[in-house]
Design a protein around this motif. Structure first.
Motif, short mmCIF file in Angstrom:
data_model
loop_
_atom_site.label_atom_id
_atom_site.label_comp_id
_atom_site.label_asym_id
_atom_site.label_seq_id
_atom_site.Cartn_x
_atom_site.Cartn_y
_atom_site.Cartn_z
N GLY A 156 0.91 -1.23 0.00
CA GLY A 156 -0.04 -0.09 0.08
C GLY A 156 0.88 1.21 0.01
N THR A 157 0.51 2.36 -0.75
CA THR A 157 1.23 3.68 -0.70
C THR A 157 0.57 4.46 0.46
OG1 THR A 157 -0.35 4.14 -2.19
CG2 THR A 157 1.65 3.34 -3.13
N ARG A 158 1.49 5.43 0.56
CA ARG A 158 1.12 6.70 1.62
C ARG A 158 1.67 7.95 1.03
NH1 ARG A 158 3.65 4.97 6.93
NH2 ARG A 158 2.66 7.02 7.76
N CYS A 159 1.24 8.94 1.59
CA CYS A 159 1.43 10.40 0.95
C CYS A 159 1.69 11.52 1.89
CB CYS A 159 0.12 10.77 -0.25
SG CYS A 159 -1.24 10.90 0.57
N ASP A 160 2.20 10.77 3.22
CA ASP A 160 2.29 11.77 4.06
C ASP A 160 3.89 12.20 4.34
OD1 ASP A 160 3.10 9.53 5.08
OD2 ASP A 160 2.24 9.41 7.04
N TRP A 161 4.09 12.75 5.50
CA TRP A 161 5.35 13.39 5.62
C TRP A 161 6.39 12.08 5.64
CZ3 TRP A 161 8.02 11.60 9.93
CH2 TRP A 161 7.23 11.10 11.02
N GLN A 162 5.99 10.89 6.11
CA GLN A 162 6.93 9.79 5.98
C GLN A 162 7.64 9.61 4.69
OE1 GLN A 162 7.97 8.37 8.54
NE2 GLN A 162 6.48 8.05 10.15
N GLY A 168 12.39 13.81 7.99
CA GLY A 168 13.01 12.52 8.59
C GLY A 168 12.13 11.37 8.32
N GLY A 169 11.46 11.19 7.03
CA GLY A 169 10.79 10.12 6.68
C GLY A 169 11.62 8.95 6.09
N GLY A 170 10.86 8.08 5.68
CA GLY A 170 11.58 6.76 5.23
C GLY A 170 11.15 5.42 6.19
N TYR A 171 11.34 4.29 5.60
CA TYR A 171 10.67 3.13 6.29
C TYR A 171 11.87 2.58 7.26
CZ TYR A 171 6.34 2.80 4.00
OH TYR A 171 5.09 2.89 3.82
N ILE A 172 13.15 3.03 7.36
CA ILE A 172 14.09 2.51 8.02
C ILE A 172 13.72 3.41 9.43
CG2 ILE A 172 16.76 2.71 8.53
CD1 ILE A 172 17.34 2.65 5.59
N LEU A 173 13.42 4.44 9.32
CA LEU A 173 13.38 5.25 10.79
C LEU A 173 11.91 4.69 11.11
CD1 LEU A 173 14.96 8.62 10.13
CD2 LEU A 173 15.83 6.88 11.62
N PRO A 204 5.56 7.58 -3.46
CA PRO A 204 5.94 9.14 -3.83
C PRO A 204 7.07 9.42 -2.74
CG PRO A 204 3.72 9.14 -2.62
CD PRO A 204 4.12 7.77 -2.73
N GLY A 205 7.40 10.73 -3.10
CA GLY A 205 8.53 11.10 -2.00
C GLY A 205 10.10 10.87 -2.45
#
Length: 338
Positions: A156-162, A168-173, A204-205
């Motif tokens: 699933g996609t997301r479009c927030d600040w993450q 400081g977004g990204g799935y590692i953090l 995105p992002g």
């Protein structure tokens, strides 16, 4: 006397994961809530009857809370934590507690100077899956563990600040503390090296939405920790030992025990056999990412000097070092030694 708590960031997690245990635990009272969204402030005031603020610095100066809970964007954590510590408040900071190691070290230094407690939020350490795995491994259920795989997946996609690096977004953090820290705890040995790979697949992002990390512990255990994009699901844990394997899917455990037979004829590899496997299946109860009510009782006990909080700033700094190493490894195409 009750612990006067204040929350900075009354969004999805602040209003539930943190506000709920504060509200239910008699050791606490909600002294104030800060949020930039007027509707969130109205919700908090209606719920608790406490003062609400748009500016967290004004809240700290006016209310002087005993405990400040920081549940905001990743890039805001370090500054808010240090401001709260300097204002004389103990601090709970949600994961990831810092964007990088430098921020983490600054928070630790500030906490020491202020003589206030800095309480990192690593709830997966209380996860029912990890706790049961620790029992099984320490009992020698599958012999000596040599490999651990920890996987979380979604599609699933997301479009927030993450999805944006400036915040400081990204799935590692975002997911790394949940995925990387528990298998290192289970491996029960310091981290020796980290090799990482990241990719932006569907979001995105400008940040990664999946990562793979191969973490080698000093005792030789190899950990593969990953957040990946997949419609089908993977086992959330696979723990391999020299006498069996444990496979976990959420709360469902499959424990396979077997002792390999050493062949007497070195040319008979094709006919090598093991003893019949012993298979046990069980389902554990509890929260996979930890019960916040239990964690807040641990926080209350620590602030009352009943017993230390189980997660130290040094523990959280160690997690930050691993997460940063994954990023460096992927960017520079090399193994990072810790």
């Amino acid at each position: 006397m009750k612990i006067r708590a204040a929350i900075i960031g009354y969004g999805r997690n602040g209003s539930t994961m943190h506000a709920n245990p504060i509200e239910k635990n008699s050791a606490f009272t909600m002294a104030a809530v800060c949020d930039i969204d007027p509707s969130r402030r109205e919700q908090a005031h209606s719920r608790f009857g406490c003062p609400t603020y748009e500016c967290y610095r004004k809240m700290l100066a006016t209310e002087k809370p005993d405990l400040t809970v920081v549940v905001t964007r990743n890039d805001q954590h370090a500054t808010m934590v240090c401001d709260a510590l300097n204002a004389g408040s103990h601090v709970v900071v949600t994961k990831p507690w810092a964007v990088n190691v430098a921020e983490a070290e600054t928070m630790i230094t500030t906490a020491a100077a202020s003589k206030r407690q800095l309480l990192p939020w690593l709830p997966a350490r209380w996860g029912c899956d990890l706790l049961r795995l620790q029992q099984l491994v320490s009992a020698g259920t599958i012999g000596n563990v040599f490999a651990i795989r920890r996987t979380v997946s979604s599609f699933g996609t997301r479009c927030d600040w993450q999805t944006e690096s400036r915040y400081g977004g990204g799935y590692i953090l975002n997911w790394g503390p949940h995925i990387v820290d528990p298998p290192v705890i289970l491996g029960n040995s310091p981290v020796k090296s980290v090799f990482g790979r990241t990719r932006q697949a569907i979001n995105p992002g400008d940040v990664e939405d999946l990562f793979h990390a191969v973490i080698t512990l000093e005792n030789g255990t190899i950990i593969h920790a990953e957040y990946t994009i997949s419609i089908d699901t993977f086992p959330t844990w696979v723990v391999q030992g020299d006498r069996g394997t444990i496979t976990v899917r959420s709360r469902d455990f499959k424990i396979i025990r077997q002792t390999p037979v050493q062949p007497t004829d070195p040319t008979a590899f094709a006919s090598m056999q093991a003893e019949p496997a012993e298979i046990t299946e069980e389902t554990v109860s509890g929260a996979v990412y930890g019960d916040e009510h239990i964690i807040y009782q641990e926080i209350a006990d620590s602030l009352a000097n009943v017993k230390p909080y189980p997660v130290t700033p040094a523990d959280a700094l160690g997690v930050s070092r691993i997460l940063e190493a994954i990023k460096i490894s992927s960017k520079e195409d090399r193994v990072v030694n810790l």
